[in-house]
Design an enzyme around this catalytic site. Structure first.
Site, mmCIF file in Angstrom:
data_model
loop_
_atom_site.group_PDB
_atom_site.id
_atom_site.type_symbol
_atom_site.label_atom_id
_atom_site.label_comp_id
_atom_site.label_asym_id
_atom_site.label_seq_id
_atom_site.Cartn_x
_atom_site.Cartn_y
_atom_site.Cartn_z
ATOM 1 N N HIS A 1 18.746 73.441 32.606
ATOM 2 C CA HIS A 1 18.081 74.675 33.061
ATOM 3 C C HIS A 1 19.121 75.686 33.559
ATOM 4 O O HIS A 1 19.028 76.886 33.305
ATOM 5 C CB HIS A 1 17.131 74.377 34.233
ATOM 6 C CG HIS A 1 16.003 73.446 33.906
ATOM 7 N ND1 HIS A 1 15.603 72.441 34.751
ATOM 8 C CD2 HIS A 1 15.177 73.376 32.832
ATOM 9 C CE1 HIS A 1 14.567 71.796 34.230
ATOM 10 N NE2 HIS A 1 14.296 72.331 33.063
ATOM 11 N N ARG B 1 15.923 72.698 22.826
ATOM 12 C CA ARG B 1 16.807 71.540 22.686
ATOM 13 C C ARG B 1 16.831 70.992 21.261
ATOM 14 O O ARG B 1 17.836 70.486 20.813
ATOM 15 C CB ARG B 1 16.337 70.401 23.611
ATOM 16 C CG ARG B 1 16.745 70.605 25.040
ATOM 17 C CD ARG B 1 15.972 69.694 25.952
ATOM 18 N NE ARG B 1 14.568 70.068 25.965
ATOM 19 C CZ ARG B 1 13.672 69.569 26.791
ATOM 20 N NH1 ARG B 1 14.018 68.656 27.661
ATOM 21 N NH2 ARG B 1 12.424 69.975 26.757
ATOM 22 N N LYS C 1 1.257 68.383 34.688
ATOM 23 C CA LYS C 1 2.161 67.222 34.740
ATOM 24 C C LYS C 1 2.092 66.676 36.149
ATOM 25 O O LYS C 1 1.833 67.446 37.076
ATOM 26 C CB LYS C 1 3.634 67.665 34.550
ATOM 27 C CG LYS C 1 3.957 68.341 33.260
ATOM 28 C CD LYS C 1 5.435 68.755 33.274
ATOM 29 C CE LYS C 1 5.844 69.386 31.970
ATOM 30 N NZ LYS C 1 7.210 69.840 31.941
ATOM 31 N N SER D 1 13.728 66.696 32.580
ATOM 32 C CA SER D 1 13.411 66.327 33.962
ATOM 33 C C SER D 1 12.818 64.916 34.001
ATOM 34 O O SER D 1 13.019 64.172 34.972
ATOM 35 C CB SER D 1 12.432 67.329 34.580
ATOM 36 O OG SER D 1 13.047 68.579 34.688
#
Ligand code: ADP
Length: 162
Positions: free
Chosen positions: A17, A90, A41, A128
């Site tokens: 990030h 990504r 989440k 994460s």
């Protein structure tokens, strides 16, 4: 003046990030790292904690601020005078996911552009989720987060084990 936002859950903010935020801050006059308050989440850190950890990681960058946001990203961007949304990519899965969001966003707010920055090869595998998994098992996460965030992770998992 171009204001951009970099939205995400940032639970917690890591070096992948950080790389995107710093590069975006070099492209736009002002970058708001916007921490989504209610992602679908299970969160490890509260909104305030996620903001504090991102703030600490980016404290040396003059044109970055960290704030929370709620609701639709494009609507929030419009209300706050941001013309650009920044997202990190990504891999092809991210690209495919983001392209669908992009089309929906374009329908709702055609004047807002999303700018995609390809992630640095160093952090291409980093998420994460992986970070939290390793930290929960007492693994070394110092390659991926600041010492301050590493400490926060250790503390949170120690609290959970009590
Ligand atoms: P989300 O926004 O989907 O809840 P995150 O908060 O983890 O997910 O990510 C926020 C933004 O940072 C997204 O654009 C995501 O693609 C990007 N990102 C996540 N991990 C990395 C990484 N390792 N390198 C670069 N960008 C990343």
């Amino acid at each position: 003046m171009t204001r951009a936002i970099y939205p995400g859950s940032f639970d917690p903010f890591h070096f992948g990030h950080m790389d995107i935020a710093r590069r975006a801050a070099g492209l736009f006059d002002e970058l708001l790292v916007t921490v989504f308050d209610a992602p679908a989440k299970r969160l490890l850190f509260s909104t305030e904690e996620r903001i504090e950890l991102a703030r600490e990681a980016l404290k040396d960058v003059q044109n970055i601020s960290i704030v929370s946001y709620s609701g639709l990203t494009v609507k929030w961007a419009q209300r706050h005078g941001a013309r650009v949304i920044v997202r990190g990519i990504r891999n092809v899965d991210d690209l495919s996911f983001e392209s669908r969001i992009d089309m929906a966003n374009r329908q709702m707010a055609p004047q807002i552009e999303t700018c995609y920055l390809l992630c640095s090869p160093k952090y291409v595998y980093l998420s994460s989720t992986i970070l939290k998994e390793v930290a929960s098992l007492d693994g070394d996460v110092s390659y991926w987060v600041t010492p301050h965030t590493e400490q926060a992770l250790q503390q949170r998992f120690a609290e959970r084990k009590r």
